[in-house]
Design a protein around this motif. Structure first.
Motif, PDB file in Angstrom:
ATOM      1  N   SER A 147      55.920  34.736  19.356  1.00 33.98           N
ATOM      2  CA  SER A 147      55.647  34.048  20.667  1.00 33.98           C
ATOM      3  C   SER A 147      54.254  33.945  20.652  1.00 33.98           C
ATOM      4  O   SER A 147      53.501  34.784  20.008  1.00 33.98           O
TER       5      SER A 147
ATOM      6  N   ALA B  98      53.836  26.670  23.182  1.00 33.51           N
ATOM      7  CA  ALA B  98      53.140  27.597  24.097  1.00 33.51           C
ATOM      8  C   ALA B  98      51.646  27.872  23.305  1.00 33.51           C
ATOM      9  O   ALA B  98      51.684  27.851  22.168  1.00 33.51           O
TER      10      ALA B  98
ATOM     11  N   SER C 208      49.664  32.953  29.057  1.00 32.03           N
ATOM     12  CA  SER C 208      50.021  31.732  28.526  1.00 32.03           C
ATOM     13  C   SER C 208      50.301  30.716  29.129  1.00 32.03           C
ATOM     14  O   SER C 208      50.635  30.750  30.227  1.00 32.03           O
TER      15      SER C 208
ATOM     16  N   ALA D  17      53.342  27.322  28.765  1.00 29.44           N
ATOM     17  CA  ALA D  17      54.340  26.985  27.925  1.00 29.44           C
ATOM     18  C   ALA D  17      54.880  25.685  28.483  1.00 29.44           C
ATOM     19  O   ALA D  17      54.999  25.719  29.788  1.00 29.44           O
TER      20      ALA D  17
END
Length: 264
Positions: free
Chosen positions: A137, A204, A220, A222
């Motif tokens: 991620s 992202a 973040s 995304a």
């Protein structure tokens, strides 16, 4: 395995299966005898954490655990501190904004804001409270990039380079060497980039949030990979970094930003 650990394994399984599961299915997935699982479920029903969907039917979580979690987050002040900033970033970017906080060795998503009002958009809907997979991620890579390679690899080894709970995309690092290259590029660029990695078709970008020279959370942006291109991310980077600075400066308003990791 203790009784408490057995109970928590069942709760964690049912949290991922809101429609419920049968006793036999639960027993198979948690590797416990069906008779013991049945006793644990009856105790959880008595305590209000589990319900039987219908007589002789599947077992599912009640809303009690979710309500406790929501109440806890509300009392920490995370929403009071971060939500207005997340909302502004969502409006500026037109994409999904996620804030994760450090909880011991884990990074956990706790707050979101959606900027896309229609059309193609990324909107998972159930990620609050989910432990972030660090290697695949953007948020996880942003946190890892703020550490030394040695500490980053230690944390990844605890969690696993590959996310065993779900399939990752072709862009996810598959070897330690690939992960170290990703972290070096992240440090040089100033923000993490994850494309077709955590989820296929999603892209992202993320940065660590610093408070008192320590990483306290990660922020973040995304969205669909067709829209979140590297060029678009470069345009959004100043907005993301500014929002991260604002959260860092405001973090003293919440007791839930402990700043567990020193900046390296």
């Amino acid at each position: 395995m203790s009784t408490l650990e057995k109970s928590l394994n069942i709760i964690e399984l049912l949290a991922a299966k809101p429609g419920g599961l049968s006793v036999s299915a639960i027993a198979g997935k948690v590797n416990q005898p069906a008779s013991g699982v049945h006793r644990t479920l009856n105790e959880l029903i008595r305590l209000g954490y589990v319900r039987q969907v219908q007589d002789q039917g599947d077992y599912a979580l009640t809303m009690k655990l979710a309500a406790l979690g929501v109440g806890f987050l509300g009392r920490t002040g995370v929403g009071d501190v971060a939500q207005p900033i997340l909302d502004r970033l969502a409006q500026a970017s037109g994409e999904l904004i996620r804030l994760s906080v450090i909880d011991g060795d884990d990074l956990i998503w706790v707050a979101v804001a959606q900027g896309a009002t229609g059309g193609l958009r990324y909107d998972p809907g159930q990620e609050q409270g989910v432990v972030v997979h660090l290697a695949s991620s953007a948020g996880g890579q942003a946190w890892l990039s703020a550490m030394s390679d040695e500490e980053a690899l230690e944390r990844v080894s605890r969690q696993g380079l590959i996310d065993s709970s779900k399939p990752t995309g072709p862009g996810a690092p598959k070897t330690i060497a690939e992960l170290l290259t990703v972290l070096a590029e992240t440090r040089k660029r100033g923000y993490a980039v994850s494309i077709d990695s955590y989820i296929v078709g999603m892209a992202a970008m993320a940065v660590p949030v610093f408070g008192n020279d320590r990483v306290i959370s990660c922020l973040s942006i995304a969205g669909p990979a067709v829209r979140m291109t590297p060029e678009r991310m470069k345009e959004l980077a100043p907005h993301l970094e500014q929002a991260a600075r604002e959260i860092g400066m405001s973090a003293t308003g919440s007791r839930y930003f402990p700043g567990l990791h020193k900046r390296t």
